[in-house]
Scaffold this active site. Sequence first.
Site, short mmCIF file in Angstrom:
data_model
loop_
_atom_site.label_atom_id
_atom_site.label_comp_id
_atom_site.label_asym_id
_atom_site.label_seq_id
_atom_site.Cartn_x
_atom_site.Cartn_y
_atom_site.Cartn_z
N LEU A 16 0.82 -1.21 0.00
CA LEU A 16 0.00 0.00 0.00
C LEU A 16 0.85 1.26 0.00
O LEU A 16 0.34 2.35 -0.23
CB LEU A 16 -0.94 0.01 1.21
CG LEU A 16 -2.00 -1.09 1.25
CD1 LEU A 16 -2.78 -1.02 2.56
CD2 LEU A 16 -2.95 -0.96 0.07
N ALA A 18 4.81 3.20 1.64
CA ALA A 18 5.84 3.19 2.67
C ALA A 18 5.97 4.59 3.25
O ALA A 18 5.71 5.59 2.57
CB ALA A 18 7.18 2.73 2.09
N GLY A 20 8.03 6.89 6.81
CA GLY A 20 9.31 7.04 7.49
C GLY A 20 9.64 5.90 8.43
O GLY A 20 10.82 5.68 8.73
N VAL A 24 3.73 -0.44 4.39
CA VAL A 24 2.38 -0.85 4.71
C VAL A 24 1.87 -1.81 3.64
O VAL A 24 2.04 -1.56 2.44
CB VAL A 24 1.44 0.36 4.82
CG1 VAL A 24 0.06 -0.09 5.29
CG2 VAL A 24 2.01 1.40 5.78
N ASP A 132 2.12 13.18 14.38
CA ASP A 132 2.46 13.30 12.95
C ASP A 132 1.20 13.39 12.11
O ASP A 132 1.12 12.78 11.04
CB ASP A 132 3.32 12.12 12.52
CG ASP A 132 4.01 12.36 11.17
OD1 ASP A 132 4.15 13.54 10.78
OD2 ASP A 132 4.38 11.38 10.50
#
Length: 443
Positions: A16, A18, A20, A24, A132
């Site tokens: 799906l 990537a 940091g 995924v 974040d």
Amino acid sequence: MGPPEHLGSYRLLSSLGAGGFGAVYLALDPGGRTVAVKVLHPHVAADAVAIARLAREVETMRLVRGRHVAEVLDASLTGERPYIVTRYVQGRPLNAVLSADGPLAGDDLVRLARGLAEALESIHAAGVVHRDLKPANVIVSDGEPYVIDFGIACALESASVTASGAVVGTPGYLAPEVLEGRDAGPAADVFAWAATVAFAASGRQPYGTGPATAVAFRVVHREPDLSGTPSWLAPLLAECLRSDPALRPSATDLINRLDLTRPPGDRPGRRDADRPWAAAVTSEAASGSAAGTTSGAAPAVTPAGGHQGGHPGADAGDEAVTRAWRPGDPRRSVDDLRARHRRKLHRRWVAGSAVVVGLFAAAARDNLPEVSLLLLVLYGIGLLVDAGFGLAARSRERPALDAAGGVGAVAVWALLSSLFSTGTLLLAVGTVVIILLMLVFAS
């Protein structure tokens, strides 16, 4: 083609993206449900301090429940490939939505702002700070926002993870106190909420673009550029972007303020009446008191001007009506979506099989008439059995569709037999067989 890769009890289907901290993957859990599995990058997995801190935080993160968050379902933080499993939300990141469709306005903007505020309220109630929040960590599905990766950035901040000098987070969405090395609390998420909503409303970063250091300098020393944001929203965003975290409103305050502030032309009560999960509140809440909510329930909604969610056109003096949110009240439950998906697959299967069987029977009509008749008979028997299951399930659509499929197969057989030669039909049969084999191998 080798067997599909497994990670623990999860079957990884496809990538799906990537970030940091990890890559995924779309995956299936042991029960066959789709989930998102975040596999931590090797340099993060090798950081014992970060992994130990994340392990402590995961149990708290699993307590977060809310309609606008992708909940943490499971985690395995031992071994060479530690991973975290969250609910999978099918949609597009907010930054991709804005890039393709442009800034949000009106009710779409209200839904985004309020949904993100509800997500932060759920996260903060569990004692977690997202740290974040940004457009890339907001998934938009059917117009509703869902926050992902909450608590991970805060939990993974350690000396070795940031040894390169990188800041854990995204400049432009990080609060000034974070950039200055101070502790980040819920107020830092409120700052990020405002920066995200401002970007969604205007299509512009409130602190501009450029090198990360330049953006971070503007966050600490300059005022945000809120030009292009609606006049009804700009004052609230400016308040949330204050340098002093103590002067920013809480997530609950954001929800109440958004309920009292509507874009011009937005009919009071329209959004709430259209959403069965929204709860109308009494006149005491409309005067400024905040109603408490339990975990997993939608916060109270206070329509502006005293109008109630259940009565879009009611006068302010009318008696307030309270509608409590209940699980199962969402516009489309998971069971409903699954049932609709099954019906759609059944319709496609009947239509496709009717065409294929009619084609094969037509190709065999001249040289193998017995085989042609057998195909039609077997297909009819199969449809009768399927219709029987439909009647047992008290479905009216399924038997009718099966009957239409049987008639369609005979019609295709008769039509193709009269229009095309046997050689042409055999060529079509070969083409269909090749396509079916390609689909089987591709799947």
